[in-house]
Write a protein that holds these residues in place. Structure first.
Motif, PDB file in Angstrom:
ATOM      1  N   ASN A 448      60.193  32.160  61.080  1.00  0.00           N
ATOM      2  CA  ASN A 448      60.235  32.706  59.716  1.00  0.00           C
ATOM      3  C   ASN A 448      59.978  31.605  58.695  1.00  0.00           C
ATOM      4  O   ASN A 448      60.874  31.159  57.970  1.00  0.00           O
ATOM      5  N   LEU A 449      58.715  31.147  58.625  1.00  0.00           N
ATOM      6  CA  LEU A 449      58.380  30.069  57.702  1.00  0.00           C
ATOM      7  C   LEU A 449      58.464  30.508  56.244  1.00  0.00           C
ATOM      8  O   LEU A 449      58.843  29.733  55.369  1.00  0.00           O
ATOM      9  N   LYS A 450      58.107  31.749  55.991  1.00  0.00           N
ATOM     10  CA  LYS A 450      58.189  32.255  54.620  1.00  0.00           C
ATOM     11  C   LYS A 450      59.637  32.286  54.138  1.00  0.00           C
ATOM     12  O   LYS A 450      59.939  31.896  52.996  1.00  0.00           O
ATOM     13  N   GLY A 451      60.549  32.732  55.012  1.00  0.00           N
ATOM     14  CA  GLY A 451      61.962  32.751  54.656  1.00  0.00           C
ATOM     15  C   GLY A 451      62.500  31.356  54.408  1.00  0.00           C
ATOM     16  O   GLY A 451      63.288  31.133  53.483  1.00  0.00           O
ATOM     17  N   GLN A 452      62.080  30.398  55.235  1.00  0.00           N
ATOM     18  CA  GLN A 452      62.498  29.014  55.040  1.00  0.00           C
ATOM     19  C   GLN A 452      62.100  28.506  53.655  1.00  0.00           C
ATOM     20  O   GLN A 452      62.896  27.895  52.941  1.00  0.00           O
ATOM     21  N   GLN A 453      60.845  28.756  53.293  1.00  0.00           N
ATOM     22  CA  GLN A 453      60.345  28.241  52.023  1.00  0.00           C
ATOM     23  C   GLN A 453      61.012  28.922  50.832  1.00  0.00           C
ATOM     24  O   GLN A 453      61.358  28.279  49.839  1.00  0.00           O
ATOM     25  N   GLN A 454      61.221  30.240  50.935  1.00  0.00           N
ATOM     26  CA  GLN A 454      61.866  30.963  49.837  1.00  0.00           C
ATOM     27  C   GLN A 454      63.305  30.489  49.634  1.00  0.00           C
ATOM     28  O   GLN A 454      63.754  30.309  48.495  1.00  0.00           O
ATOM     29  N   LEU A 455      64.035  30.292  50.724  1.00  0.00           N
ATOM     30  CA  LEU A 455      65.412  29.819  50.600  1.00  0.00           C
ATOM     31  C   LEU A 455      65.442  28.426  49.983  1.00  0.00           C
ATOM     32  O   LEU A 455      66.301  28.127  49.136  1.00  0.00           O
ATOM     33  N   TYR A 456      64.505  27.576  50.372  1.00  0.00           N
ATOM     34  CA  TYR A 456      64.450  26.221  49.821  1.00  0.00           C
ATOM     35  C   TYR A 456      64.183  26.263  48.323  1.00  0.00           C
ATOM     36  O   TYR A 456      64.831  25.560  47.541  1.00  0.00           O
ATOM     37  N   GLU A 457      63.246  27.089  47.898  1.00  0.00           N
ATOM     38  CA  GLU A 457      62.905  27.184  46.478  1.00  0.00           C
ATOM     39  C   GLU A 457      64.072  27.741  45.666  1.00  0.00           C
ATOM     40  O   GLU A 457      64.388  27.229  44.579  1.00  0.00           O
ATOM     41  N   TRP A 458      64.702  28.784  46.174  1.00  0.00           N
ATOM     42  CA  TRP A 458      65.854  29.329  45.457  1.00  0.00           C
ATOM     43  C   TRP A 458      66.980  28.297  45.380  1.00  0.00           C
ATOM     44  O   TRP A 458      67.636  28.145  44.341  1.00  0.00           O
TER      45      TRP A 458
END
Length: 506
Positions: A448-458
């Motif tokens: 889940n690379l998209k989830g990783q990036q979204q959590l990092y940005e938030w």
């Protein structure tokens, strides 16, 4: 392998059933004879009969004897800890400088305290962080020339930020940061813990285990050598109980218009970060797994974006105070879990092996094993890989079944509580020559690379008010302070996750 795992599960289930009276045995066969008797006075006579009382006493004795035999068998296999020679060899391979500096959170008890003592024995310097001031003073008095201490309450990001500012003034560099501070909810705490929230209004467990550590890493990056510095998250195989849905964040586009509005950032956060009545019904059960999956995602994102080298370590069940005031759980851990305390001629106990490997293994070895991309973490036992075998290209079939038919997070906890705890010592390293254990992470962690990036940005937005040197510039430009900026829904549909990340990294 599949058949052996099934047989192993059946054997453990039957043993537990016999031990706790759930499986019929010869001692209570008389109960089955009642099927062929009338349910009148015969039952009452049998209930008070000397034979029945004798059978009950015999059953209790056999239960106690069986439990004692199982405990004796499991306790007899004590794994070895870590020797000084092994650590000296690892430090030399890693190329750490003399008097290397390690920041340790949650340093007063359990794994944290044992790790501080091991680092001192290795010749390192420590910056110890904890909310227990008395324990920090004792640690500093014990090692006055090797330890600096600072009080930090990870329920309050203001406290963490102030402590990080103090650390920046006290040390010239940081070689390793060990994110160890953590808490866990106990089953049945749904009502008690419902109102538990951090100083900033997030879920207490989520902030302590993950979000405050994210802030600490960002605050101290300037003191860490990008080429040789390393962040180590103390995570858990229980992250497999979370499927990642609790860490998914909405579109961050609306947050740009209210960058300094703290409440808006919190409202846009993932379900795992929410407190009070905004929590999901199963929040308490999956909270710990979500926080540990968030740590794994954080480490993988740091590596992918080239921010700093990051690894994760799972100590398995360790005899620490994580059970809180639950005396029965604490006693169970003390009896079957790995001890963080060393034996004679050892520097560290078996519970610390995976953490020390995550701190000291050369980068080339970690990359080759898949640790740097989040597909594996350092472990202390192979039992998790046996019970929950992970496939590289698809979700684990057991996890898929549990997700569809049951409460996945609760069943993972049940498996981990009984099978992993009882059998983990058989999967520990057979001496230091056996090499490190690279334990597979869950499918959701790897893919889940998209989830990783979204959590990092938030998370970057959530901690921005405490990054004073960056907050003003970020608020002025209204830009998310990471490499990948949010795209529209149409663009998300047209571009695959891997392609977006490659473009961002370039």
């Amino acid at each position: 392998m599949v058949l052996s795992r099934i047989l192993l599960f059946l054997v453990i289930t039957i043993i537990n059933g016999i031990a706790y009276g759930f499986v019929p045995t010869a001692g209570n066969n008389s109960s089955h004879k009642r099927k062929f008797e009338t349910r009148s006075s015969r039952h009452s006579k049998w209930k008070s009969s000397p034979r029945r009382q004798c059978n009950q006493k015999d059953l209790i004795r056999r239960k106690a004897s069986l439990v004692e035999s199982i405990e004796s068998l499991l306790e007899s296999k004590q794994p070895s800890g870590v020797s000084r020679a092994y650590l000296e060899c690892m430090i030399e391979k890693r190329g750490l400088r003399e008097n290397f500096v390690v920041v340790v959170t949650g340093a007063v008890g359990g794994i944290g305290l044992a790790l501080c003592e091991a680092i001192v024995a290795m010749g390192g310097l420590i910056v110890a962080m904890d909310y227990q001031e008395e324990g920090l003073l004792e640690l500093q008095d014990k090692y006055p020339d090797r330890v600096k201490t600072i009080v930090a309450d990870f329920q309050d990001m203001s406290s963490v930020s102030e402590a990080a500012d103090w650390i920046q003034d006290q040390v010239s560099h940081i070689d390793i940061m060990v994110c160890n501070a953590g808490v866990a909810y106990m089953f049945g705490d749904d009502n008690v813990e419902l109102a538990s929230s951090s100083k900033q209004g997030y879920d207490k467990l989520f902030q302590i285990n993950y979000l405050s550590h994210h802030l600490l890493v960002e605050k101290l990056l300037t003191k860490m050598d990008k080429a040789n510095g390393r962040v180590v998250h103390i995570t858990s195989g229980l992250h497999m109980g979370a499927d990642g849905s609790g860490l998914v964040t909405p579109s961050l586009k609306g947050l740009k218009e209210s960058f300094n509005n703290y409440k808006s950032v919190r409202d846009f956060g993932p379900a795992a970060s929410r407190s009070g009545n905004s929590r999901l019904p199963n929040h308490v059960a999956v909270a710990y797994g979500n926080s540990k999956l968030a740590q794994l995602w954080h480490a993988a994102t740091l590596n992918r974006l080239g921010v700093i080298e990051a690894t994760c370590a799972c100590p398995s069940w360790a005899a620490t105070g994580i059970a809180g005031g639950n005396k029965e759980a604490t006693q169970l851990l003390a009896k079957f879990a790995f001890s963080p305390q060393p034996k004679v001629d050892e520097v560290a106990g078996p519970a610390l092996r995976s953490i020390l490997d995550a701190m000291l293994l050369p980068t080339e070895d970690l990359k080759a094993a898949g640790v740097m991309d989040g597909s594996r973490m350092l472990g202390n036992s192979r039992v998790f890989d046996t019970v929950f075998p992970q496939n590289n290209d698809r979700p684990n079939s057991v996890m898929t079944f549990l997700s569809r038919c049951f409460d996945r997070e609760k069943w993972v906890m049940v498996f981990a509580s009984y099978i992993v705890l009882l059998l983990q010592r058989w999967g520990h390293n057979d001496g230091e020559g056996d090499g490190p254990i690279f334990q597979k992470t869950s499918y959701e962690c790897r893919m889940n690379l998209k989830g990783q990036q979204q959590l990092y940005e938030w998370s970057e937005l959530a901690i921005a008010p405490f990054l004073a040197e960056r907050n003003a510039a970020a608020a002025e430009s209204l830009e998310v302070p990471v490499l990948l900026t949010p795209t529209s829904n149409k663009e998300d549909d047209d571009m695959e996750d891997e392609e977006k990340l490659l473009v961002a990294a370039a």
